[in-house]
Motif scaffolding. Structure first.
Motif, mmCIF file in Angstrom:
data_model
loop_
_atom_site.group_PDB
_atom_site.id
_atom_site.type_symbol
_atom_site.label_atom_id
_atom_site.label_comp_id
_atom_site.label_asym_id
_atom_site.label_seq_id
_atom_site.Cartn_x
_atom_site.Cartn_y
_atom_site.Cartn_z
ATOM 1 N N GLN A 72 0.920 -1.414 0.070
ATOM 2 C CA GLN A 72 0.002 -0.016 -0.258
ATOM 3 C C GLN A 72 0.738 1.268 0.141
ATOM 4 O OE1 GLN A 72 -3.475 0.334 -0.276
ATOM 5 N NE2 GLN A 72 -2.713 2.343 -0.654
ATOM 6 N N GLU B 67 2.440 1.650 -3.365
ATOM 7 C CA GLU B 67 1.586 2.228 -4.340
ATOM 8 C C GLU B 67 1.207 3.610 -4.064
ATOM 9 O OE1 GLU B 67 -3.218 1.734 -5.511
ATOM 10 O OE2 GLU B 67 -2.122 -0.213 -4.952
ATOM 11 N N ASN B 68 1.183 4.129 -2.850
ATOM 12 C CA ASN B 68 1.040 5.550 -2.664
ATOM 13 C C ASN B 68 2.053 6.154 -3.163
ATOM 14 O OD1 ASN B 68 -1.584 5.074 -1.357
ATOM 15 N ND2 ASN B 68 -0.988 5.211 0.651
#
Length: 135
Positions: free
Chosen positions: A81, A84-85
């Protein structure tokens, strides 16, 4: 929207990069490779405002980071996560700051980009040599 990097996004990107992989794994110490960062790429006159060549160096850094992270699958041990951020914010910063690249008005810009290109080229070579392994 003014043509400039957003300092808050730069800080968020830095923090995500620092945090997404966790602490350096002890089992990887033998494979640790030192690649010297070109300090001249971000040298400043000490003024509180970032120079245009400094901002352009950050832009070039973001583009090189984007290329590195496109190269292969990232380690599964990384926080997906956060990764991806990180990639989304890097892409956003590149898109929002393209306008800075219109004119080069400082003589030190080429020196900065040459150092950055060499640095990221060396990182890419090490990653390729190590087959993009976790270590």
């Amino acid at each position: 929207m003014p043509c400039q990097l957003q300092g808050q996004l730069v800080r968020i990107t830095h923090n995500l990069l620092r945090d997404m992989g966790g602490n350096f794994p002890l089992e990887c110490l033998q494979e640790n490779v030192f690649v010297a960062f070109p300090a001249t790429a971000f040298a400043s006159s000490g003024a509180p405002q970032l120079s245009s060549s400094g901002a352009k160096a950050i832009y070039e850094t973001l583009k090189n980071i984007d290329i590195l992270f496109e190269a292969d699958d990232p380690p599964t041990q990384w926080d997906q996560q956060k990764l991806e951020n990180f990639q989304n914010i890097v892409y956003r910063q590149i898109e929002e700051s393209k306008c800075m690249m219109g004119s080069v008005d400082t003589s030190d810009y080429l020196i900065r980009t040459e150092g950055l290109n060499t640095y990221f080229g060396n990182i890419a070579a090490v990653l390729k040599e190590k087959n993009f392994s976790y270590c």
